[in-house]
Scaffold this active site. Structure first.
Site, PDB file in Angstrom:
ATOM      1  N   LYS B  77     -14.164   0.014  -0.005  1.00 41.47           N
ATOM      2  CA  LYS B  77     -12.688  -0.394  -1.158  1.00 41.47           C
ATOM      3  C   LYS B  77     -14.104  -1.497  -2.494  1.00 41.47           C
ATOM      4  CE  LYS B  77      -8.379  -3.436  -1.730  1.00 41.47           C
ATOM      5  NZ  LYS B  77      -7.770  -4.121  -0.704  1.00 41.47           N
ATOM      6  N   SER B 152      -2.789  -2.723  -1.894  1.00 39.01           N
ATOM      7  CA  SER B 152      -3.264  -2.890  -2.944  1.00 39.01           C
ATOM      8  C   SER B 152      -4.371  -1.759  -2.102  1.00 39.01           C
ATOM      9  CB  SER B 152      -4.536  -4.198  -2.781  1.00 39.01           C
ATOM     10  OG  SER B 152      -5.209  -5.001  -2.272  1.00 39.01           O
ATOM     11  N   SER B 176      -1.731  -4.999   2.533  1.00 39.79           N
ATOM     12  CA  SER B 176      -2.505  -3.810   1.172  1.00 39.79           C
ATOM     13  C   SER B 176      -3.964  -2.870   1.998  1.00 39.79           C
ATOM     14  CB  SER B 176      -3.096  -4.650   0.841  1.00 39.79           C
ATOM     15  OG  SER B 176      -3.371  -5.443   0.112  1.00 39.79           O
TER      16      SER B 176
END
Lengths: 95, 487
Positions: B77, B152, B176
Site C-alpha cells: 500500500k 482505503s 480499511s
C-alpha cells in the site's frame, strides 16, 4: 439544525493554515454542519465517572537508552526539500 | 495452472526446491500485472526494474540463506514508506516523494526474501472506503469493474483478488483492510494494535492505525503476518510479546469454540442477503463444533461517531507535518512563508482530507475539546468494556465484515443507515485494539461477501484457525474473478 458558517470554516482553516476558495468554504460549511449534527448523538451517553481511553492496549513507560543510531543521510534528506542552501532548508520570506 | 494463480505457500515449495527460479516467477508476475492493470488499476507504481534486479540477486542466494518468503512477490500500500521508491499516499501532496528510509515491515519483508513489485492504490491518506479519493484515479473491483474494490486499501485487495500478487500489505484505521478484503473476496487481517510495527506507516489515527495483511488463503495470511509482526525499537507502541508460529495454529479443530454474534451485527442497515449469507456461515461453523450465541453490545451504536471524532482529531495533528518545505508538494504561488503553508495545503490536499482536518480541528478546539473529543474517548472506554465482557465468555465475535457487497462506482455506499451499519461492523476492532480477520463466505449477485472474525488481544492464532477451518469446509476462496482467466 446545526449551523456552521463560512466564517466558522475560515476560523478553523486558519488554525491549520489551509487555504480555501469561497466555493470550498460553502461546501465545507454544509458538510461539517452535517458532521456536527451526526456526532451529537454522543451527548446521549452518560459518561459520569468513565475514564477517557487514550490507547487501545495498556502500556506503561516504554523506555530505551537515549542513544543516536541509524542516522539518515543528510544530503539525501535535503534533496527532498524544495530549496536548500549550505546544508539548511531554505524557506520563503517570513514577512 | 499458471504460476501467478498459486498461493505463496505453493510458490515457496517450488522456489525453495529450485523448480522455478525467482526470475521466472517475477517475469511472469510483471507480465500478469501489465495485462491486468489495464482493467483494474490497482497499482500507483509498478517496480519493474527494482523487482527484476532483486530477483536476479535472489537467484544467486545460497539455499541456506533463503527466507520464509523467498522470491514471493508482494504489493505494498502506498502509505508504507519504501526507501528510494515513491510513497505517495495517493495524494498530490506526496506525488514525487521518495523516502530515504524503509518502514520496518519493508525491512522484514526484505529479510524474508520477498520481492516488492510495486506500490498499491488507496484512498488519499487512507481516508475513504472506495479508493475513489485517490489523486491517481480509482481502482476497479476485479469481480465486476462497475464496482469499487472498497477502501482505503482498495489497490491491495484488488491486486490479490485479480491474481497480480499472492500477498499484499494494507493499513486499517477503521476497516480499511477488512472491508476491501470482503468486497474483493480475499482474506484480510487487521491484527492487534501493536502486533506490527507502525514505523514507516504514514500516520492517520495513531491510536487506531495498524498495518494489515492480504492473501487468497488463511494459510498465506498467517505466513505473511508471521514475517512482519514483532517488537520494534522504532515504535514504542509495538508489543514485546513473542510472535507465535501462526501456521502451527491451523489445526482446523474448532470443537467447542464459543462464538458471540452481536444482534446489531445482523440488524438494521445490514443487507438482508448479506445477513443470510453470514447466517449460513455460522451454520457451517456449528457443524464443525462451534457454539454460536447472540449477545448484546449496549454502546456499539455509538462506535461510528466515536470513531469519527477520534480519528479526525488524531488526523488533524498527524497531517500538520505536510508543509511543503521539507518534502512533498510545494506551491509555486507564495510570496512569503505564511502563504506557502496555506497554498501548499490548499493545492496539495484533496477535499476529503481537508474536511477531516477541519472537523478534527473543530473537535480539538478549546470550546469543543472536552465535550466532543474527550467525551468520545470516554465512550471509547464504554465500547471497549462491552467487548471485554463478551470476551469473558466467548472466544470470538462474528458478523459480516461489511453491511453490503461492493458499492457501484460513484455511489459511496448508499444511504446513511448503510454507512452507519458498515462503521458499526468495522470500527470497533480499531477502537478496542482487537484483531479481526475477514474471510470470503459467499456471494450476493456475483459479488463477494466477507465473514468477520474478531478476537482477544494478541490471539490472532484463534482467528486464523477459525478462518482456516471455515475455508477447509467451504470453497468460496477457490472461486476466482473472470478477469483472472487466461492469466
Amino acid at each position: 439544525m446545526t449551523t456552521f458558517s463560512k466564517d466558522d470554516v475560515k476560523y478553523f482553516a486558519d488554525f491549520v493554515r489551509i487555504g480555501l476558495s469561497e466555493e470550498d468554504k460553502g461546501n465545507f460549511s454544509a458538510q461539517i454542519a452535517d458532521l456536527i449534527e451526526s456526532v451529537s448523538n454522543l451527548k446521549e451517553v452518560d459518561v459520569t465517572g468513565v475514564e477517557p481511553m487514550t490507547h487501545p492496549v495498556p502500556m506503561i513507560n516504554i523506555l530505551r537508552e537515549d542513544q543516536p543510531k541509524d542516522i539518515l543521510d543528510r544530503e539525501k534528506m535535503l534533496a527532498s526539500a524544495e530549496d536548500q542552501e549550505d546544508g539548511l532548508i531554505k524557506v520563503p520570506d517570513i514577512l | 495452472m499458471t504460476l501467478t494463480s498459486k498461493t505463496a505457500a505453493e510458490l515457496q515449495a517450488l522456489l525453495q526446491k529450485g523448480e522455478v527460479t525467482v526470475t521466472e516467477l517475477t517475469n511472469e508476475t510483471l507480465k500478469t500485472i501489465e495485462k491486468t492493470e489495464e482493467q483494474i488499476h490497482a497499482f500507483i507504481h509498478v517496480a519493474k526494474e527494482e523487482a527484476t534486479a532483486r530477483a536476479e540477486q535472489l537467484d544467486q542466494a545460497p539455499a541456506d540463506a533463503r527466507g520464509p518468503l523467498f522470491g514471493v512477490p508482494v504489493g505494498i500500500k502506498d502509505n508504507i514508506v519504501t526507501k528510494d521508491m515513491t510513497t505517495t499516499c495517493a495524494s498530490k501532496m506526496l506525488e514525487d516523494f521518495v523516502p530515504v528510509y524503509n518502514a520496518t515491515v519493508m525491512d522484514k519483508l526484505e529479510a524474508a526474501g520477498a520481492i516488492n513489485v510495486g506500490k498499491l492504490n488507496m484512498d488519499e491518506f487512507a481516508m475513504g472506503s472506495t479508493t475513489e479519493t485517490s489523486f491517481f484515479g480509482n481502482t476497479l473491483n476485479p469481480w465486476n469493474t462497475d464496482y469499487v474494490p472498497g477502501g482505503s486499501s482498495g489497490g491491495s485487495a484488488a491486486a490479490v483478488a485479480a491474481g497480480e500478487v499472492p500477498l499484499s500489505l494494507g493499513s486499517d484505521t477503521g476497516g480499511s483492510v477488512r472491508q476491501p478484503a470482503a468486497f474483493c473476496g480475499v482474506v484480510g487481517m487487521k491484527p492487534t494494535y501493536g502486533r506490527i510495527s507502525r514505523f514507516g506507516l504514514t500516520a492517520f489515527g495513531s491510536s487506531l492505525d495498524s498495518v494489515g495483511t492480504f492473501s487468497r488463503t488463511v494459510e498465506d495470511n498467517a505466513l505473511l503476518l508471521g514475517v512482519i509482526a514483532g517488537e520494534d525499537d522504532n515504535d514504542s507502541s509495538s508489543s514485546a510479546k513473542q510472535v507465535p508460529d501462526y501456521k502451527a495454529a491451523l489445526t482446523g479443530d474448532i470443537k467447542g469454540l464459543k462464538v458471540a454474534v452481536p444482534s446489531a451485527y445482523l440488524g438494521e442497515g445490514v443487507d438482508a442477503e448479506v445477513a443470510a449469507t453470514v447466517k449460513e456461515a455460522l451454520k457451517v461453523l456449528e457443524s464443525l463444533g462451534a457454539v454460536c450465541e447472540e449477545v448484546e453490545l449496549p454502546h456499539v451504536q455509538y462506535a461510528p461517531t466515536t470513531y469519527y471524532v477520534i480519528s479526525s482529531s488524531e488526523a488533524q495533528s498527524n497531517l500538520s507535518r505536510f508543509d511543503g518545505l521539507r518534502y512533498g508538494y510545494h506551491t509555486e504561488n507564495a510570496e512569503n512563508l505564511e502563504q506557502a503553508y496555506f497554498r501548499t495545503r490548499q493545492e496539495g490536499f484533496g477535499d476529503e482530507v481537508k474536511k477531516r482536518i477541519l472537523f478534527g480541528t473543530y473537535a480539538m478546539s478549546a470550546d469543543h475539546h472536552e465535550d466532543l473529543y474527550v467525551r468520545a474517548q470516554r465512550i471509547r472506554t464504554l465500547i471497549a468494556q462491552d467487548f471485554d465482557k463478551v470476551f469473558e465468555n466467548y472466544d470470538v465475535v462474528i458478523g459480516p465484515t461489511a453491511a453490503t457487497t461492493a458499492f457501484k462506482l460513484g455511489e459511496t455506499g448508499g444511504d446513511q443507515l448503510v454507512h452507519y451499519a458498515n462503521d458499526v461492523l468495522a470500527v470497533p476492532a480499531n477502537l478496542t485494539g482487537r484483531p479481526a480477520l475477514s474471510v470470503p463466505c459467499g456471494f450476493v449477485n456475483e459479488l463477494p461477501v466477507g465473514l468477520q472474525i474478531m478476537g482477544k488481544h494478541f490471539d490472532e492464532e484463534t482467528l486464523y484457525n477459525v478462518g482456516h477451518a471455515y475455508e477447509q469446509a467451504t470453497d468460496f476462496h477457490k472461486r476466482t474473478p473472470a478477469i483472472r482467466e487466461g492469466n
